[in-house]
Design a protein around this motif. Structure first.
Motif, PDB file in Angstrom:
ATOM      1  N   ILE A  99      92.900  52.306  18.772  1.00 20.51           N
ATOM      2  CA  ILE A  99      92.616  53.657  19.276  1.00 20.51           C
ATOM      3  C   ILE A  99      92.056  53.585  20.680  1.00 20.51           C
ATOM      4  CG2 ILE A  99      91.089  55.650  18.959  1.00 20.51           C
ATOM      5  CD1 ILE A  99      91.465  55.136  15.873  1.00 20.51           C
ATOM      6  N   ASN A 100      91.110  52.689  20.892  1.00 17.52           N
ATOM      7  CA  ASN A 100      90.520  52.525  22.227  1.00 17.52           C
ATOM      8  C   ASN A 100      91.551  52.079  23.255  1.00 17.52           C
ATOM      9  OD1 ASN A 100      88.020  53.325  21.311  1.00 17.52           O
ATOM     10  ND2 ASN A 100      87.303  51.237  20.950  1.00 17.52           N
ATOM     11  N   ALA A 101      92.473  51.229  22.832  1.00 22.80           N
ATOM     12  CA  ALA A 101      93.509  50.748  23.755  1.00 22.80           C
ATOM     13  C   ALA A 101      94.465  51.875  24.166  1.00 22.80           C
ATOM     14  CB  ALA A 101      94.293  49.612  23.100  1.00 22.80           C
ATOM     15  N   LEU A 102      94.680  52.815  23.270  1.00 24.99           N
ATOM     16  CA  LEU A 102      95.588  53.921  23.576  1.00 24.99           C
ATOM     17  C   LEU A 102      94.936  55.036  24.381  1.00 24.99           C
ATOM     18  CD1 LEU A 102      97.702  54.303  20.307  1.00 24.99           C
ATOM     19  CD2 LEU A 102      98.444  53.465  22.531  1.00 24.99           C
ATOM     20  N   LYS A 103      93.611  55.110  24.334  1.00 22.36           N
ATOM     21  CA  LYS A 103      92.921  56.204  25.043  1.00 22.36           C
ATOM     22  C   LYS A 103      92.793  55.931  26.518  1.00 22.36           C
ATOM     23  CE  LYS A 103      90.439  58.334  21.300  1.00 22.36           C
ATOM     24  NZ  LYS A 103      89.177  58.691  20.747  1.00 22.36           N
TER      25      LYS A 103
END
Length: 103
Positions: A99-103
């Motif tokens: 999730i953090n990588a996509l944000k």
């Protein structure tokens, strides 16, 4: 041909093949979007009926990484649903990192 092979691996009943396909996606992000879409669908399907064996959990963790490697924010909802629904610490961690990588 390679994309079709990966999609077939992701749709296989063999969980080890699914994991291997996810590993390939993580290591080779220059892949067609349809393969990442198949990975997201596999992630979603496997997340609905999580099994507690190590291979199943490891495969889901690799699928989280593969979906994140796509760079497609459309997959955020699937990752957030997995993170919220699982009690497995490893899966929560990998879903959170994705999730953090996509944000």
């Amino acid at each position: 041909a390679e994309e079709n092979r990966l999609v077939n691996m992701l749709n296989s009943d063999d969980i080890a093949l699914r994991r291997d396909a996810a590993k390939i996606l993580v290591r080779n992000v220059n892949t067609d979007g349809k393969v990442f879409s198949a990975a997201a669908e596999t992630l979603k399907m496997m997340a609905e009926n999580i099994e507690s064996n190590n291979l199943y959990i490891d495969t889901l963790a690799w699928l989280c990484k593969a979906v994140a490697a796509s760079g497609n924010i459309d997959y955020l909802a699937d990752l957030e649903a997995l993170r919220e629904s699982t009690s497995n610490a490893k899966l929560r961690s990998y879903a959170g990192k994705a999730i953090n990588a996509l944000k």
